[in-house]
Design a protein around this motif. Structure first.
Motif, PDB file in Angstrom:
ATOM      1  N   ASN A 263      14.267   0.380   2.808  1.00  0.00           N
ATOM      2  CA  ASN A 263      13.965   0.579   1.392  1.00  0.00           C
ATOM      3  C   ASN A 263      12.534   1.042   1.125  1.00  0.00           C
ATOM      4  N   LYS A 264      12.007   1.811   2.075  1.00  0.00           N
ATOM      5  CA  LYS A 264      10.695   2.439   1.865  1.00  0.00           C
ATOM      6  C   LYS A 264      10.821   3.935   2.128  1.00  0.00           C
ATOM      7  N   GLN A 265       9.771   4.666   1.740  1.00  0.00           N
ATOM      8  CA  GLN A 265       9.705   6.089   2.067  1.00  0.00           C
ATOM      9  C   GLN A 265       8.331   6.402   2.632  1.00  0.00           C
ATOM     10  N   ILE A 266       8.320   7.287   3.618  1.00  0.00           N
ATOM     11  CA  ILE A 266       7.044   7.728   4.179  1.00  0.00           C
ATOM     12  C   ILE A 266       6.826   9.146   3.657  1.00  0.00           C
ATOM     13  N   VAL A 267       5.814   9.320   2.840  1.00  0.00           N
ATOM     14  CA  VAL A 267       5.614  10.602   2.176  1.00  0.00           C
ATOM     15  C   VAL A 267       4.281  11.202   2.576  1.00  0.00           C
ATOM     16  N   LYS A 268       4.360  12.471   2.990  1.00  0.00           N
ATOM     17  CA  LYS A 268       3.150  13.190   3.402  1.00  0.00           C
ATOM     18  C   LYS A 268       2.757  14.113   2.255  1.00  0.00           C
ATOM     19  N   ILE A 269       1.528  13.961   1.769  1.00  0.00           N
ATOM     20  CA  ILE A 269       1.089  14.800   0.648  1.00  0.00           C
ATOM     21  C   ILE A 269      -0.263  15.433   0.961  1.00  0.00           C
ATOM     22  N   SER A 270      -0.561  16.472   0.203  1.00  0.00           N
ATOM     23  CA  SER A 270      -1.880  17.074   0.331  1.00  0.00           C
ATOM     24  C   SER A 270      -2.511  17.109  -1.061  1.00  0.00           C
ATOM     25  N   ILE A 271      -3.742  16.570  -1.158  1.00  0.00           N
ATOM     26  CA  ILE A 271      -4.490  16.611  -2.421  1.00  0.00           C
ATOM     27  C   ILE A 271      -5.784  17.365  -2.113  1.00  0.00           C
ATOM     28  N   ASN A 272      -6.002  18.453  -2.848  1.00  0.00           N
ATOM     29  CA  ASN A 272      -7.174  19.325  -2.563  1.00  0.00           C
ATOM     30  C   ASN A 272      -7.308  19.572  -1.063  1.00  0.00           C
ATOM     31  N   SER A 273      -6.212  19.960  -0.454  1.00  0.00           N
ATOM     32  CA  SER A 273      -6.097  20.251   0.983  1.00  0.00           C
ATOM     33  C   SER A 273      -6.518  19.101   1.926  1.00  0.00           C
ATOM     34  N   LYS A 274      -6.570  17.887   1.400  1.00  0.00           N
ATOM     35  CA  LYS A 274      -6.717  16.708   2.269  1.00  0.00           C
ATOM     36  C   LYS A 274      -5.332  16.099   2.446  1.00  0.00           C
ATOM     37  N   ILE A 275      -4.997  15.712   3.684  1.00  0.00           N
ATOM     38  CA  ILE A 275      -3.644  15.205   3.964  1.00  0.00           C
ATOM     39  C   ILE A 275      -3.612  13.676   3.943  1.00  0.00           C
ATOM     40  N   PHE A 276      -2.592  13.122   3.292  1.00  0.00           N
ATOM     41  CA  PHE A 276      -2.406  11.667   3.281  1.00  0.00           C
ATOM     42  C   PHE A 276      -0.965  11.341   3.655  1.00  0.00           C
ATOM     43  N   ASN A 277      -0.786  10.274   4.460  1.00  0.00           N
ATOM     44  CA  ASN A 277       0.562   9.759   4.725  1.00  0.00           C
ATOM     45  C   ASN A 277       0.706   8.431   4.009  1.00  0.00           C
ATOM     46  N   LEU A 278       1.637   8.362   3.056  1.00  0.00           N
ATOM     47  CA  LEU A 278       1.760   7.142   2.261  1.00  0.00           C
ATOM     48  C   LEU A 278       3.052   6.414   2.586  1.00  0.00           C
ATOM     49  N   GLU A 279       2.957   5.083   2.659  1.00  0.00           N
ATOM     50  CA  GLU A 279       4.176   4.291   2.782  1.00  0.00           C
ATOM     51  C   GLU A 279       4.483   3.741   1.394  1.00  0.00           C
ATOM     52  N   ILE A 280       5.620   4.166   0.833  1.00  0.00           N
ATOM     53  CA  ILE A 280       5.930   3.823  -0.559  1.00  0.00           C
ATOM     54  C   ILE A 280       7.193   2.960  -0.614  1.00  0.00           C
ATOM     55  N   PRO A 281       7.081   1.723  -1.103  1.00  0.00           N
ATOM     56  CA  PRO A 281       8.241   0.819  -1.075  1.00  0.00           C
ATOM     57  C   PRO A 281       9.207   1.049  -2.241  1.00  0.00           C
ATOM     58  N   LEU A 282       9.711   2.277  -2.370  1.00  0.00           N
ATOM     59  CA  LEU A 282      10.626   2.592  -3.468  1.00  0.00           C
ATOM     60  C   LEU A 282      11.871   3.279  -2.931  1.00  0.00           C
ATOM     61  N   ILE A 283      12.962   3.152  -3.682  1.00  0.00           N
ATOM     62  CA  ILE A 283      14.206   3.827  -3.319  1.00  0.00           C
ATOM     63  C   ILE A 283      14.333   5.069  -4.188  1.00  0.00           C
ATOM     64  N   GLY A 284      14.664   6.203  -3.574  1.00  0.00           N
ATOM     65  CA  GLY A 284      14.939   7.418  -4.349  1.00  0.00           C
ATOM     66  C   GLY A 284      13.738   8.345  -4.422  1.00  0.00           C
ATOM     67  N   TYR A 285      13.982   9.594  -4.059  1.00  0.00           N
ATOM     68  CA  TYR A 285      12.912  10.605  -4.059  1.00  0.00           C
ATOM     69  C   TYR A 285      12.364  10.798  -5.465  1.00  0.00           C
ATOM     70  N   PHE A 286      13.249  10.726  -6.488  1.00  0.00           N
ATOM     71  CA  PHE A 286      12.758  10.940  -7.857  1.00  0.00           C
ATOM     72  C   PHE A 286      11.787   9.845  -8.279  1.00  0.00           C
ATOM     73  N   GLN A 287      11.913   8.644  -7.650  1.00  0.00           N
ATOM     74  CA  GLN A 287      10.940   7.600  -7.971  1.00  0.00           C
ATOM     75  C   GLN A 287       9.568   7.942  -7.394  1.00  0.00           C
ATOM     76  N   VAL A 288       9.560   8.663  -6.271  1.00  0.00           N
ATOM     77  CA  VAL A 288       8.290   9.121  -5.700  1.00  0.00           C
ATOM     78  C   VAL A 288       7.639  10.112  -6.670  1.00  0.00           C
ATOM     79  N   LYS A 289       8.475  11.001  -7.243  1.00  0.00           N
ATOM     80  CA  LYS A 289       7.973  11.971  -8.221  1.00  0.00           C
ATOM     81  C   LYS A 289       7.368  11.231  -9.420  1.00  0.00           C
ATOM     82  N   ASN A 290       8.083  10.192  -9.889  1.00  0.00           N
ATOM     83  CA  ASN A 290       7.570   9.408 -11.016  1.00  0.00           C
ATOM     84  C   ASN A 290       6.246   8.738 -10.664  1.00  0.00           C
ATOM     85  N   LEU A 291       6.181   8.212  -9.432  1.00  0.00           N
ATOM     86  CA  LEU A 291       4.954   7.550  -8.984  1.00  0.00           C
ATOM     87  C   LEU A 291       3.784   8.535  -8.961  1.00  0.00           C
ATOM     88  N   PHE A 292       4.057   9.769  -8.477  1.00  0.00           N
ATOM     89  CA  PHE A 292       2.971  10.755  -8.398  1.00  0.00           C
ATOM     90  C   PHE A 292       2.465  11.146  -9.792  1.00  0.00           C
TER      91      PHE A 292
END
Length: 507
Positions: A263-292
């Motif tokens: 029930n977690k997601q590992i999401v790789k994002i780039s902010i101003n070309s810096k890379i972050f790997n986040l562990e997000i304890p949410l279900i559903g990709y759309f919840q990741v979008k909401n979180l962002f």
């Protein structure tokens, strides 16, 4: 008489409900959907109000109490409330869209709270803040309650408030005359078409936030992967409003990769070309979008992005929004979700399939006195993704519950079981839950009551699930103990931590 006497009137309060009118209030006679406020002017006068505000159409005779005629009474009410309750949080954010409003608002509140900044979220879940909490009945409050409560929050030192803006609320000018610094648009899908005649008018009522309410130097936050992004881009360019976006090609938070891990997601994002790997304890990709979107909103509050990202692993889902209520020791999960529209239900089912890759069984119903066309559709959607469907009561209101269930069952005849009592349906479904499966209980989410029209009963899906699980001593069939379980049982470290009384154990 030709010579009208002008005099100063003193106003001590505002009201639009004649039953609550007090001496020296100013009474707004609002044209409602069901009844007209002008019918109550007499009652307001008997309560000794200072003045009456009404639209041009009023028949009214009383020399003592002045009548103010206005073109748009809802707009005038918001204006009056704004002037009467002057103190407000300095930073007000409004979030609109079909789904995700509560999630974005609650995530935003959590991010600020985790960083020790006082914030408030106002919407479906009520008013949530550290110092002042209150239940409310509508997603978007009436202007009077809204301005009154914003003043209370500001007096309690809350500088950042995020409001859910429903399409009804926007259309009825409930959010006019607020200094909104940031507007967030989540998404758009079929909903409330009993109120808005078609999708176009529904979308336009949401766009009112961006076209009319946002100040000149404000920001808009949205998801670039949305099909509506083109229209929003046009509006913001025309008005010179800054955009902060997330999405696969977005400028601010670019989503590079997304993996599921229970029930977690590992999401790789780039902010101003810096890379972050986040562990997000949410279900559903759309919840990741909401979180962002909530992260982008939090960064408009002067919060440093590293501080925000460092706290993300502590985020909790909104009560009853794809919330995993139990993980049982035969590797099955029970999830509660608020989805009560065809699109929301489909999105949730897709999310569960993607995240857990398990068979799904579902318990759900549809509300009475609401869009009747969606019932058959929702039955069809459930049958596309689920192994078995327990059709039960949602909030039937004043409709015949059996008829509502029948309409749903028409869409999923082959695998539907009809159980009116929601408690019994949940119990039967839990007994049916095999190893490596998911039970989704959908439609009511965070709600704590069930509406049967003449009676409203206390009922919380989450509470009922927990009661049933705690009563049951789990005796799974031998075949349910698969290899992974045996391996785990013989892992010495785990054995130390097992509490055999508690079926919640994540073995």
């Amino acid at each position: 008489s030709a010579r009208k006497k002008y005099r100063k009137i003193s106003v001590e309060g505002i009201c639009f409900d004649s039953r609550k009118a007090k001496k020296k209030d100013i009474f707004f006679a609002i044209e409602g959907n069901r009844t007209s406020g002008t019918k109550f002017i007499k009652e307001a006068i008997s309560k000794d109000v200072s003045a009456i505000v009404s639209t041009k159409k009023t028949k009214y005779k009383n020399d003592q109490i002045p009548l103010v005629l206005v073109k748009d009474i809802r707009k005038s009410l918001s204006e009056a409330c704004s002037k009467f309750y002057k103190k407000k949080p300095t930073n007000i954010i409004a979030v609109t869209g079909t789904n995700g409003k509560s999630s974005v608002a609650y995530f935003f509140y959590q991010i600020l709270s985790l960083n020790k900044i006082s914030a408030a979220s106002i919407g479906t879940l009520g008013i949530i803040s550290k110092k002042y909490n209150k239940k409310i009945n509508l997603t978007s409050m009436d202007p009077l309650s809204l301005h009154k409560n914003l003043q209370i929050l500001a007096r309690n030192g809350v500088n950042h408030a995020i409001l859910e803006a429903s399409s009804h609320g926007l259309e009825q000018k409930r959010l006019d005359n607020l200094n909104i610094n940031t507007g967030i648009f989540t998404n758009l899908s079929h909903d409330h078409l009993d109120y808005h005649k078609n999708m176009k008018s529904y979308f336009n009522s949401k766009m009112y936030l961006f076209k009319n309410l946002l100040k000149k130097n404000s920001k808009i936050i949205t998801d670039e992967d949305n099909k509506e992004f083109k229209i929003i881009k046009k509006i913001t360019n025309r008005r010179g409003i800054k955009k902060n976006t997330n999405g696969t090609e977005a400028r601010n938070i670019k989503i590079l990769n997304n993996k599921y891990k229970q029930n977690k997601q590992i999401v790789k994002i780039s902010i101003n070309s810096k890379i972050f790997n986040l562990e997000i304890p949410l279900i559903g990709y759309f919840q990741v979008k909401n979180l962002f979107m909530a992260i982008l909103a939090a960064s408009t509050c002067g919060l440093n992005q590293n501080r925000i990202l460092n706290q993300i692993h502590k985020i909790k889902p909104v009560f009853g929004r794809l919330e995993c209520v139990a993980s049982l020791n035969n590797n099955s999960n029970i999830v509660v979700d608020f989805a009560h529209t065809p699109d929301a239900l489909e999105q949730s089912l897709i999310a569960l399939k993607k995240q857990f890759k398990k068979e799904i069984i579902i318990v759900f119903g549809c509300g009475g006195e609401r869009d009747k066309r969606k019932r058959f559709t929702m039955g069809k959607i459930a049958s596309k993704y689920c192994r078995k469907i327990f059709v039960t009561d949602d909030n039937p209101r004043n409709e015949d519950p059996q008829k509502i269930r029948n309409s749903i069952i028409k869409g999923c005849k082959k695998i539907a079981v009809d159980i009116g009592s929601r408690k019994k349906a949940i119990k039967t479904a839990i007994n049916e839950l095999g190893s490596n499966e998911i039970l989704l209980v959908a439609g009511k989410g965070h709600e704590k009551t069930q509406d049967y029209g003449n009676k409203i009963i206390n009922f919380s899906d989450k509470k009922v699930i927990r009661e049933i699980i705690n009563k049951r001593k789990f005796s799974f069939k031998k075949s349910h103990y698969q290899n992974f379980l045996l391996k785990k049982i013989f892992d010495k470290n785990i054995i130390k931590n097992v509490n055999y009384e508690n079926p919640y154990i994540n073995l």
